[in-house]
Write a protein that holds these residues in place. Structure first.
Motif, mmCIF file in Angstrom:
data_model
loop_
_atom_site.group_PDB
_atom_site.id
_atom_site.type_symbol
_atom_site.label_atom_id
_atom_site.label_comp_id
_atom_site.label_asym_id
_atom_site.label_seq_id
_atom_site.Cartn_x
_atom_site.Cartn_y
_atom_site.Cartn_z
ATOM 1 N N CYS A 57 0.847 -1.203 0.000
ATOM 2 C CA CYS A 57 0.000 0.000 0.000
ATOM 3 C C CYS A 57 0.882 1.252 0.000
ATOM 4 C CB CYS A 57 -0.840 0.069 1.271
ATOM 5 S SG CYS A 57 -1.891 -1.343 1.517
ATOM 6 N N GLY A 58 0.350 2.313 -0.522
ATOM 7 C CA GLY A 58 0.983 3.641 -0.413
ATOM 8 C C GLY A 58 2.387 3.658 -0.987
ATOM 9 N N THR A 59 3.288 4.195 -0.192
ATOM 10 C CA THR A 59 4.681 4.303 -0.629
ATOM 11 C C THR A 59 5.292 2.927 -0.900
ATOM 12 O OG1 THR A 59 5.072 6.439 0.393
ATOM 13 C CG2 THR A 59 6.967 4.975 0.250
ATOM 14 N N ALA A 60 4.954 1.944 -0.088
ATOM 15 C CA ALA A 60 5.482 0.589 -0.301
ATOM 16 C C ALA A 60 5.012 0.047 -1.651
ATOM 17 C CB ALA A 60 5.035 -0.323 0.844
ATOM 18 N N ILE A 103 5.273 -6.004 0.778
ATOM 19 C CA ILE A 103 6.187 -4.947 1.252
ATOM 20 C C ILE A 103 5.454 -4.077 2.269
ATOM 21 C CG2 ILE A 103 7.732 -3.066 0.576
ATOM 22 C CD1 ILE A 103 7.693 -4.106 -2.281
ATOM 23 N N SER A 104 6.062 -3.912 3.438
ATOM 24 C CA SER A 104 5.436 -3.078 4.467
ATOM 25 C C SER A 104 6.479 -2.570 5.454
ATOM 26 C CB SER A 104 4.375 -3.886 5.217
ATOM 27 O OG SER A 104 3.865 -3.146 6.302
ATOM 28 N N SER A 106 5.787 -1.008 8.384
ATOM 29 C CA SER A 106 5.344 -1.291 9.757
ATOM 30 C C SER A 106 5.166 -2.782 10.023
ATOM 31 C CB SER A 106 4.014 -0.589 10.009
ATOM 32 O OG SER A 106 3.018 -1.107 9.124
ATOM 33 N N GLY A 107 4.818 -3.523 8.973
ATOM 34 C CA GLY A 107 4.491 -4.931 9.164
ATOM 35 C C GLY A 107 3.118 -5.129 9.791
ATOM 36 N N THR A 109 0.172 -3.314 8.437
ATOM 37 C CA THR A 109 -0.878 -2.765 7.574
ATOM 38 C C THR A 109 -1.924 -3.850 7.276
ATOM 39 O OG1 THR A 109 0.656 -1.202 6.644
ATOM 40 C CG2 THR A 109 -1.290 -1.683 5.313
ATOM 41 N N VAL A 155 5.053 10.242 9.762
ATOM 42 C CA VAL A 155 4.014 9.502 9.041
ATOM 43 C C VAL A 155 4.426 9.284 7.579
ATOM 44 C CG1 VAL A 155 1.659 9.699 8.124
ATOM 45 C CG2 VAL A 155 2.090 10.078 10.557
ATOM 46 N N ALA A 156 5.025 10.300 6.983
ATOM 47 C CA ALA A 156 5.446 10.169 5.582
ATOM 48 C C ALA A 156 6.671 9.271 5.493
ATOM 49 C CB ALA A 156 5.765 11.541 5.008
ATOM 50 N N SER A 157 6.579 8.267 4.686
ATOM 51 C CA SER A 157 7.663 7.298 4.582
ATOM 52 C C SER A 157 8.779 7.845 3.692
ATOM 53 C CB SER A 157 7.106 6.010 3.992
ATOM 54 O OG SER A 157 8.076 5.002 4.054
ATOM 55 N N GLN A 164 13.355 -0.152 1.088
ATOM 56 C CA GLN A 164 12.495 -1.126 0.394
ATOM 57 C C GLN A 164 13.005 -1.330 -1.030
ATOM 58 O OE1 GLN A 164 8.775 0.880 0.931
ATOM 59 N NE2 GLN A 164 8.379 -0.073 2.914
ATOM 60 N N LEU A 241 2.467 11.680 -4.065
ATOM 61 C CA LEU A 241 1.891 11.222 -2.791
ATOM 62 C C LEU A 241 2.462 12.024 -1.621
ATOM 63 C CD1 LEU A 241 0.154 9.271 -1.088
ATOM 64 C CD2 LEU A 241 2.060 7.648 -1.137
ATOM 65 N N GLU A 245 0.140 14.237 0.982
ATOM 66 C CA GLU A 245 -0.022 13.944 2.407
ATOM 67 C C GLU A 245 0.611 15.012 3.291
ATOM 68 O OE1 GLU A 245 3.301 10.333 2.742
ATOM 69 O OE2 GLU A 245 1.479 10.213 3.912
ATOM 70 N N VAL A 366 -1.694 1.754 9.255
ATOM 71 C CA VAL A 366 -3.137 1.684 9.027
ATOM 72 C C VAL A 366 -3.590 0.258 9.346
ATOM 73 C CG1 VAL A 366 -4.987 2.106 7.367
ATOM 74 C CG2 VAL A 366 -2.890 3.459 7.256
#
Ligand code: M6R
Length: 369
Positions: A57-60, A103-104, A106-107, A109, A155-157, A164, A241, A245, A366
């Motif tokens: 998701c998102g940046t990942a 891919i995450s 935080s692990g 999501t 929050v922004a990766s 990654q 993105l 954000e 999330v």
């Protein structure tokens, strides 16, 4: 703590050279071969995989989009990339020969976790690329390749994204090594380049003052567009993105080749458009096409902000603002080209009075679907 930086985000942007180096540490031997012993999926399984599916998701997800170019080019295994939130709801075709990469950072999501559970139920092998030791996604995967970005608080990766990418490149190269595909001079050159990419990221960070000044001058704008091609396309999506954000601006990333299929109608006087230019050495056809795109949008009034390799003089006449990045092999360019976009978004957000570490309405991880 913030270690003297105004925000965690700035600190984490600055930590990227180290994060990249740490993620490479111990994974390339002196002969330039990949040693990913920790990937506990047996070589036989990796050899037999006939499809790779990346979910994130998102940046990942943007890291996954870039991984696709590397995996297909270096291993010749077909690779799909899908938003984890869409994946399991379309009844995807998976079996024991499918290698799923989740891919995450935080692990935790939830969308990614549910997608990987679905993949394993269908018999696919799941490998996690994750930054958080012992988190749920790696625990529920068959194997894990950890990124060593260290804790990411903003929050922004940022640094997690770069690591990654490194993990995806390592994995793609490793798959190529195990399967014996395309293993030759090209790959060795990439491995050598990868080993010193942290220094290149450092060099980019040293030249960011004009980017910050440019960001401040654009604080009153409503919209910024981002264009890229090949691996520069996901970089454009990531730049957009970040701006959404953090700066709460309307920002969109497009594949430059799509311009004439619609988006060019958006171009108006003084609209800032960031263009990520591929190396003129690698896929030079793409380079030339993007230079034409820059001319086209400029002729229609766009304010062009061009990210191009050092020494690429062909873009200079059409760039209102030129941001230089070190020359890298084509596939690795996102590692250097993303950094100015992070700095740009962070500075713009600050200039607009926004809280960069804690953007409105967002959470760091999330954990609901
Ligand atoms: O922890 P994850 O990598 O699974 O998180 C995925 C996204 O929620 C995350 O990348 C998000 O898009 C970031 N806020 C982007 O900067």
């Amino acid at each position: 703590e913030k270690g003297g930086y105004a925000s965690f985000m700035l600190k984490e942007i600055a930590e990227q050279p180290k994060a990249v180096a740490d993620t490479l540490l111990g994974r390339i031997d002196t002969a330039g071969r990949l040693t990913l012993d920790e990937v506990r999926i047996p070589a036989a399984v990796l050899r037999e995989a006939d499809k790779v599916v990346v979910i994130a998701c998102g940046t990942a997800f943007h890291a996954g989009l870039i991984a696709k170019y590397a995996i297909e080019h270096w291993t010749r295994i077909p690779c799909e990339v899908e938003l984890a939130s869409e994946f399991r709801y379309r009844d995807p075709i998976l079996d024991r020969r499918t290698l799923v990469i989740a891919i995450s950072q935080s692990g935790e999501t939830m969308d990614t976790l549910m997608a990987l559970r679905h993949a394993r139920e269908q018999g696919a092998k799941v490998l996690a690329i994750c930054n958080t030791n012992g988190s749920t996604i790696p625990r529920e995967s068959d194997a894990v390749l950890y990124t060593h970005a260290g804790p990411e608080v903003a929050v922004a990766s940022t640094k997690a994204f770069l690591t990654q990418l490194v993990a995806c490149y390592l994995l793609a190269l490793y798959l190529g090594q195990v399967r014996g595909t395309k293993w030759g001079d090209e790959i060795h050159a990439v491995v050598r380049e990868l080993a010193r990419i942290g220094d290149e990221v450092d060099r980019v960070l040293e030249t960011m003052e004009p980017v910050r000044a440019l960001a401040r001058s654009l604080a009153h704008k409503d919209t910024v567009l981002f264009l890229g091609r090949h691996v520069g396309y996901p970089v454009a999506l990531e730049g957009a993105l970040k701006l959404k954000e953090l700066a709460y601006m309307h920002a969109e990333g497009f594949a430059a080749g799509e311009l004439k299929h619609g988006p060019i109608a958006l171009i108006e006087d003084d609209l800032p458009v960031v263009v990520v230019v591929p190396s003129p050495r690698g896929r030079s056809v793409l380079h030339d096409k993007i230079v034409s795109n820059i001319q086209e949008i400029r002729a229609r009034g766009a304010r062009t902000i061009v990210i191009a390799e050092e020494g690429d003089e062909s873009v200079a006449p059409y760039a209102d603002h030129l941001i230089r990045v070190p020359a890298t092999p084509t596939l690795l360019q996102p590692l250097v080209a993303t950094v100015p976009l992070q700095v740009f978004a962070c500075e713009l957000a600050t200039a607009r009075g926004n809280e960069v570490d804690q953007p409105r309405n967002l959470a760091k991880s999330v954990t609901v679907e």
